[in-house]
Each structure stands twice: as C-alpha cells, then as structure tokens.
Design a protein around this motif. Structure first.
Motif, PDB file in Angstrom:
ATOM      1  N   GLY A  49       0.693  -1.553  -0.381  1.00  0.00           N
ATOM      2  CA  GLY A  49      -0.088   0.000   0.240  1.00  0.00           C
ATOM      3  C   GLY A  49       0.867   1.144  -0.154  1.00  0.00           C
ATOM      4  N   VAL A  50       0.267   2.309  -0.828  1.00  0.00           N
ATOM      5  CA  VAL A  50       1.151   3.599  -0.997  1.00  0.00           C
ATOM      6  C   VAL A  50      -0.545   4.744  -0.255  1.00  0.00           C
ATOM      7  CG1 VAL A  50       2.541   4.721  -2.368  1.00  0.00           C
ATOM      8  CG2 VAL A  50       2.698   2.796  -2.834  1.00  0.00           C
ATOM      9  N   HIS A  51       0.242   5.442   0.327  1.00  0.00           N
ATOM     10  CA  HIS A  51      -0.582   5.853   0.848  1.00  0.00           C
ATOM     11  C   HIS A  51      -0.128   7.715   0.334  1.00  0.00           C
ATOM     12  CE1 HIS A  51      -2.140   4.126   3.933  1.00  0.00           C
ATOM     13  NE2 HIS A  51      -1.319   3.559   4.488  1.00  0.00           N
ATOM     14  N   ALA A  52      -1.520   8.806   0.984  1.00  0.00           N
ATOM     15  CA  ALA A  52      -1.118   9.995  -0.298  1.00  0.00           C
ATOM     16  C   ALA A  52      -0.696  10.591  -0.066  1.00  0.00           C
ATOM     17  CB  ALA A  52      -2.494  10.683   0.403  1.00  0.00           C
ATOM     18  N   ARG A  53       0.487  10.273   1.245  1.00  0.00           N
ATOM     19  CA  ARG A  53       1.285  11.290   1.781  1.00  0.00           C
ATOM     20  C   ARG A  53       3.121  11.370   1.439  1.00  0.00           C
ATOM     21  NH1 ARG A  53       3.959  16.452   0.827  1.00  0.00           N
ATOM     22  NH2 ARG A  53       5.698  16.798   1.854  1.00  0.00           N
ATOM     23  N   THR A  54       2.713  10.073   0.636  1.00  0.00           N
ATOM     24  CA  THR A  54       3.903   8.947  -0.053  1.00  0.00           C
ATOM     25  C   THR A  54       4.243   9.013  -1.688  1.00  0.00           C
ATOM     26  OG1 THR A  54       4.546   7.297   1.197  1.00  0.00           O
ATOM     27  CG2 THR A  54       5.724   7.306  -0.893  1.00  0.00           C
ATOM     28  N   ARG A 276      28.852  10.628  10.642  1.00  0.00           N
ATOM     29  CA  ARG A 276      28.703  11.292   9.302  1.00  0.00           C
ATOM     30  C   ARG A 276      28.085   9.760   8.641  1.00  0.00           C
ATOM     31  NH1 ARG A 276      31.393  14.475   6.336  1.00  0.00           N
ATOM     32  NH2 ARG A 276      32.514  15.932   7.350  1.00  0.00           N
ATOM     33  N   VAL A 277      27.393   8.587   9.353  1.00  0.00           N
ATOM     34  CA  VAL A 277      26.699   8.157  10.049  1.00  0.00           C
ATOM     35  C   VAL A 277      24.894   8.219   9.784  1.00  0.00           C
ATOM     36  CG1 VAL A 277      26.138   4.945  10.098  1.00  0.00           C
ATOM     37  CG2 VAL A 277      28.434   6.420   9.923  1.00  0.00           C
ATOM     38  N   PHE A 278      23.781   7.693   8.717  1.00  0.00           N
ATOM     39  CA  PHE A 278      22.322   7.536   9.985  1.00  0.00           C
ATOM     40  C   PHE A 278      21.741   6.692   9.300  1.00  0.00           C
ATOM     41  CE2 PHE A 278      24.237  12.108   7.901  1.00  0.00           C
ATOM     42  CZ  PHE A 278      23.718  13.258   8.631  1.00  0.00           C
ATOM     43  N   LEU A 279      20.687   6.385   9.930  1.00  0.00           N
ATOM     44  CA  LEU A 279      19.811   5.514   9.450  1.00  0.00           C
ATOM     45  C   LEU A 279      18.496   5.569   9.175  1.00  0.00           C
ATOM     46  CD1 LEU A 279      20.552   3.365  13.192  1.00  0.00           C
ATOM     47  CD2 LEU A 279      21.068   3.088  10.584  1.00  0.00           C
ATOM     48  N   ALA A 280      17.803   5.240   8.280  1.00  0.00           N
ATOM     49  CA  ALA A 280      16.248   5.512   7.586  1.00  0.00           C
ATOM     50  C   ALA A 280      15.854   3.883   7.491  1.00  0.00           C
ATOM     51  CB  ALA A 280      16.738   6.076   6.474  1.00  0.00           C
ATOM     52  N   GLY A 281      14.592   4.350   7.283  1.00  0.00           N
ATOM     53  CA  GLY A 281      13.262   3.354   7.507  1.00  0.00           C
ATOM     54  C   GLY A 281      13.409   1.833   8.359  1.00  0.00           C
ATOM     55  N   ASP A 282      13.865   0.959   7.269  1.00  0.00           N
ATOM     56  CA  ASP A 282      13.780  -0.368   8.292  1.00  0.00           C
ATOM     57  C   ASP A 282      14.615  -0.346  10.015  1.00  0.00           C
ATOM     58  OD1 ASP A 282      10.891  -0.622   7.645  1.00  0.00           O
ATOM     59  OD2 ASP A 282      11.313  -2.735   6.933  1.00  0.00           O
ATOM     60  N   ALA A 283      15.630   0.400   8.662  1.00  0.00           N
ATOM     61  CA  ALA A 283      16.983  -0.374  10.339  1.00  0.00           C
ATOM     62  C   ALA A 283      16.955   1.433  11.208  1.00  0.00           C
ATOM     63  CB  ALA A 283      18.215   0.647   9.021  1.00  0.00           C
ATOM     64  N   ALA A 284      16.203   2.476  11.023  1.00  0.00           N
ATOM     65  CA  ALA A 284      15.540   2.753  12.136  1.00  0.00           C
ATOM     66  C   ALA A 284      14.854   2.662  13.071  1.00  0.00           C
ATOM     67  CB  ALA A 284      15.637   4.601  11.361  1.00  0.00           C
ATOM     68  N   HIS A 285      13.636   2.464  12.235  1.00  0.00           N
ATOM     69  CA  HIS A 285      12.378   2.097  13.227  1.00  0.00           C
ATOM     70  C   HIS A 285      11.556   0.603  12.462  1.00  0.00           C
ATOM     71  CE1 HIS A 285      10.710   3.789   9.654  1.00  0.00           C
ATOM     72  NE2 HIS A 285      11.449   4.905   9.790  1.00  0.00           N
ATOM     73  N   THR A 297       7.021   5.445   5.819  1.00  0.00           N
ATOM     74  CA  THR A 297       7.586   5.868   6.671  1.00  0.00           C
ATOM     75  C   THR A 297       9.339   5.823   6.254  1.00  0.00           C
ATOM     76  OG1 THR A 297       6.126   5.255   8.030  1.00  0.00           O
ATOM     77  CG2 THR A 297       8.328   6.277   9.001  1.00  0.00           C
ATOM     78  N   GLY A 298       9.267   5.065   5.919  1.00  0.00           N
ATOM     79  CA  GLY A 298      11.113   4.765   5.490  1.00  0.00           C
ATOM     80  C   GLY A 298      10.918   5.739   4.301  1.00  0.00           C
ATOM     81  N   LEU A 299       9.806   5.328   2.673  1.00  0.00           N
ATOM     82  CA  LEU A 299       9.777   6.546   2.225  1.00  0.00           C
ATOM     83  C   LEU A 299      10.656   8.203   2.490  1.00  0.00           C
ATOM     84  CD1 LEU A 299       7.661   4.429  -1.268  1.00  0.00           C
ATOM     85  CD2 LEU A 299      10.629   5.248  -0.723  1.00  0.00           C
ATOM     86  N   GLN A 300       9.557   8.479   3.233  1.00  0.00           N
ATOM     87  CA  GLN A 300       9.495   9.735   3.731  1.00  0.00           C
ATOM     88  C   GLN A 300      10.792   9.962   4.827  1.00  0.00           C
ATOM     89  OE1 GLN A 300       5.439  10.948   6.031  1.00  0.00           O
ATOM     90  NE2 GLN A 300       4.479   8.636   4.270  1.00  0.00           N
ATOM     91  N   ASP A 301      11.028   9.045   5.585  1.00  0.00           N
ATOM     92  CA  ASP A 301      12.511   9.210   5.762  1.00  0.00           C
ATOM     93  C   ASP A 301      13.676  10.199   5.378  1.00  0.00           C
ATOM     94  OD1 ASP A 301      11.547   8.816   8.803  1.00  0.00           O
ATOM     95  OD2 ASP A 301      12.991   6.714   7.959  1.00  0.00           O
ATOM     96  N   ALA A 302      13.761   8.913   3.891  1.00  0.00           N
ATOM     97  CA  ALA A 302      14.836   9.539   2.558  1.00  0.00           C
ATOM     98  C   ALA A 302      14.555  11.233   1.528  1.00  0.00           C
ATOM     99  CB  ALA A 302      14.257   8.431   1.912  1.00  0.00           C
ATOM    100  N   ALA A 303      12.891  10.640   1.688  1.00  0.00           N
ATOM    101  CA  ALA A 303      13.308  12.511   0.848  1.00  0.00           C
ATOM    102  C   ALA A 303      13.004  13.329   2.032  1.00  0.00           C
ATOM    103  CB  ALA A 303      10.905  12.491   0.841  1.00  0.00           C
ATOM    104  N   ASN A 304      13.430  13.329   3.995  1.00  0.00           N
ATOM    105  CA  ASN A 304      13.383  14.463   4.261  1.00  0.00           C
ATOM    106  C   ASN A 304      15.005  14.257   4.175  1.00  0.00           C
ATOM    107  OD1 ASN A 304      14.297  15.448   7.783  1.00  0.00           O
ATOM    108  ND2 ASN A 304      12.411  15.789   7.513  1.00  0.00           N
TER     109      ASN A 304
END
Length: 459
Positions: A49-54, A276-285, A297-304
């Motif tokens: 499923g892909v939500h509206a904000r994504t 200098r290292v970041f986590l995003a997506g399922d690696a973070a939550h 949520t992961g895709l919106q992490d990346a966009a941020n």
C-alpha cells in the motif's frame, strides 16, 4: 584529503535507499549503493500500500502517475466491520490508498536512480565501518567474497530490520515482538470480497485481504491458538482456516504463488544519526504491518534526509550540523508515532476479553462519529497530517502561475512563492540563489510569501 569513492554511500537497495540515492545523484552528487542481495527485484514482497503523502513525494519526482497506473485506488478503509474511514476527505491530489506491490515502487525508483548516475553494487555486504571528522570508511566483501573498502563523506544505512550499519555503530534496537506467526499469501479468489479492503478480528484470529488489481490478492492472517516459529512451513489450508474464522469466508482462495510466515516487532533506534552515519527506514524503526505504514515511513525518511545531505555537500547550508541534526529531531518523533498508531490498531484487532472488545467498539464509535478524531486518524495513517512543529507543515499541491507546486519541486530545490511583482528577500538563504525556484501565486489576491522545502514542507 584521501581519495573518496563517493559523496554518499547508501547501504541497502530497498525503496528507502533507492529514493535517497536518486535524490542525491539528481543533485549532482556521487552516490554508490551497496546491497548484499544479488540483483533482481523480487515480486514477492510484503508491502502493498502507498499512502497519499508518499504519492505526493513520488509526484515531486515525476513518478506518481505511472505508479498509480499499476495499482488499485481504495477510497474507504473498513476496520473490524464497525469502522469506515472515508479517504476521499483527504485534501490531496491522491485522496486514496493505492494498492500496488512494493516491487512496482522499487522498479520505478531503481530506474530513476540509474538514470541519475547512481552506482549500484549488488552482492556486496557490509562487514564494518569507521569514521573520522572528514569521511566514513566501509569495509565490505564483493560478490566473490573479496574484501573491498569504500570511502565516502557520509553513509546512510537503509538495510532493514537486521541492519549491518546499525550493528556496526553499536546502536541498540530496543523493543519487543508485538505479534508472532503472521501468515501471508498471494492467492486467487473464487469469490470477490464485499469491499476492496477486507479486515476483521474475532478475538483469536484476524485476517486482511487486499487486491493487487491483476487478479491476485494479498491475504494476511493471525491465529492466537497457533503460534509457530517463522521457520515452520505454511499450507494454504492454514490461511483459509484463519480467513473463515475472522472474515466468515475464505472466498475460495486457491493457486497460492507465495506463502510465508513471519513475526512483527516494535523497535526504534534511539538515534538516527551517529556522526557521518545515518539510519533510515526499517534500519531505524520497525513496527506492526497494521495501517500499511512501514514502506511509506521509510520513503518519507529518505525525502527528509536527501535534501539536507545535498545542501550540506553542495555548501549551501549556513549551519551544516544543525541541518543534519534536524533529521533526527524531525523524523524520530514520526517513527515513534507510527509505532504507537500501528501498535494500537493491531492490539484492537487482537482484542480478546470483554473489556478489550468494549474498548475496540468504543474506539470505532469515536472515530466514526467524531469528525476531529477521524480527521486526525486519517492524517496519521495517510501521512498528510505529519508536521515538524508549528512552523514546518506540509504544503499542499498549490496552483501557481508556473504550474503545480509538486511539478516545480521536481527540480529538487526550494520553491519561493510570492505575489506578482514582488521580489522578497530571504533572511537566511537555504540554497544558492541561482538554484532557488521562484514562483507566483495563481490567485492575484494572495499577498503572502511562502518558502517551500524540497520535501514539500514550509520552511
């Protein structure tokens, strides 16, 4: 400085990693993505499923309309046969939940990343990393098992729940399993369900059915009386039995092309940034599949994160460290919110005793009869209601003299919207003046000025 192989090294080629990599490469940066799996996008994936904000974020990259064509829009969410949420109330170009398999999202994001020059290295596994004040060094093994070292200014771990990046950082991943022995199956149905999205729980079992739009359906089920380990095989009859108990029918499911068993955790890393290292997506939550918010949520992490890394690496950020730290301060609370909301949905679905069932009925009544409560629920699930404080809110797809806002955001830059005939100044320039996109309100009565970030939030 010693030779660097990339400006940014992304570990993990799932949707989150590919959106991030494509954004950075489109900004003119050198990006390498390493992925431990061999190349080849599986068509057997859990997200659907892909939500509206994504979809709005994908629209800002010119991908949304093509993705919508692959799936089935759902305009109503029915939960527990008592609650209906009307998605047409969403104020968006995409007032629905798009049912489409994750591999369609990955296909589009990989194509975009390749077109922008991202260097993909499949079959390459992270073994360790180190960092200093200038760069990150990643120790890897290539597809033949040969040691390999890559160096980059920054590294982002988008490598899933068992993240090697998170492990190498020594970060804990606190939490617990919220639900065990969930079964998934992609099947054909002899009988079409009453609604596009079918969900219900009966105490000892719950089930979920959603269409892919091509004759296949995704079925998810859980049986409290059968808590088997992930390794135990699943037969189609087990899925049928759960559906009959939870939904009253198995709809004649047959010809399963994929069946799997898994467990769902609720976990979140305490920090999304370590130097200098970041986590995003399922690696973070990671959280329950209820609400279908994981990939979104992961895709919106990346966009941020992508525009912030780009601004720092291009020398546009007045305060680089503060800008990079804002990724943690903005996205970590969102991850916590998704854990709470998805956990609440799954616990309501698992309600067993009379008190729990009464609480579920009360929650359904409130959401169904109190407009403010249902609007808030819609905002959380769709992502449209997410904001980063009072001053940093999502900007809808405004009509401008130059076109739609989200079409202008495809340039990956800030958009400054002002009344016609004015030349507003910026107190702190977020980007180089020659990269700022200037636009004019389509409505001549609008006399305000609005600065929109590359991720579609006010600045």
């Amino acid at each position: 400085m010693n030779h660097l192989d990339a400006d940014v090294l992304v570990v993990g080629a799932g949707p989150t990693g590919m959106l991030l990599a494509g954004d950075l490469a489109a900004a003119g940066l050198r990006v390498t993505v390493v992925e431990r799996r061999p190349h080849g996008i599986s068509n057997m994936t859990r997200a659907f499923g892909v939500h509206a904000r994504t979809l709005e974020q994908l629209d800002a990259r010119g991908l949304a309309d093509e993705l919508v064509a692959t799936g089935t829009p759902i305009t109503e969410l029915r939960l527990f046969r008592r609650l209906s949420l009307d998605l047409t109330r969403l104020r968006s170009r995409f007032p629905y939940l798009l049912i489409t398999p994750q591999y369609e999202v990955e296909r589009l994001l990989e194509r975009r990343a390749l077109s922008t020059g991202v260097d993909f290295r499949y079959g390459t596994e992270l073994r360790g990393l180190s960092q200093d004040g200038d760069h990150v060094t990643a120790e890897l093994t290539d597809p033949d098992g040969t040691p390999l070292t890559l160096r980059a200014r920054y590294l982002v771990g988008t490598d899933g729940v068992r993240s090697a990046v998170r492990t190498a950082l020594g970060l804990p991943f606190p939490g617990a399993s919220v639900i065990r022995s969930i079964v998934l199956a992609d099947v054909r149905l002899a009988e079409k369900p009453e609604g596009l999205l079918t969900v219900n729980g009966v105490g000892d079992a719950f089930a979920f059915i959603a269409p892919f739009g091509d004759g296949w359906y995704r079925v998810m089920g859980w049986d409290r009386t059968r808590q088997a380990p992930d390794s135990e095989p699943v037969e189609l009859e087990e899925v049928r039995s759960i559906a009959r108990r939870a939904l009253g029918s198995d709809y004649g499911m047959h010809d399963a092309r994929w069946i799997s068993r898994f467990h769902s955790d609720e976990r979140q890393a305490p920090s999304y940034r370590v130097g200098r290292v970041f986590l995003a997506g399922d690696a973070a939550h990671v959280h329950s599949p209820a609400g279908g918010q994981g990939m979104n949520t992961g895709l919106q992490d990346a966009a941020n994160l992508s525009w912030k890394l780009a601004a720092v690496l291009r020398g546009d950020a007045p305060d680089p460290e503060a800008l990079l730290d804002s990724y943690q301060s903005e996205r970590h609370p969102v991850g916590a919110m998704v854990l709470r909301s998805s956990g609440a949905i799954v616990r309501l679905a698992m309600a067993r005793g009379p008190l729990q069932r009464t609480a579920r009925a009360l929650a359904a009544r409130i959401l169904g009869t109190v407009p403010a409560a249902s609007a808030k629920a819609l905002g959380m699930i769709s992502g449209l209601g997410i904001s980063y404080g009072r001053a940093t809110r999502r900007v809808p797809d405004l009509k401008l003299r130059e076109g739609r806002l989200y079409e202008l955001l495809r340039k990956g830059e800030f958009v400054l919207i002002a009344p016609e005939g004015t030349t507003p100044g910026l107190p702190v320039s977020p980007t180089a003046p020659d990269r700022l996109v200037r636009a004019t309100w389509a409505d001549p009565t609008r006399r305000t000025t609005l600065l929109v970030r590359p991720d579609g939030y006010s600045f």
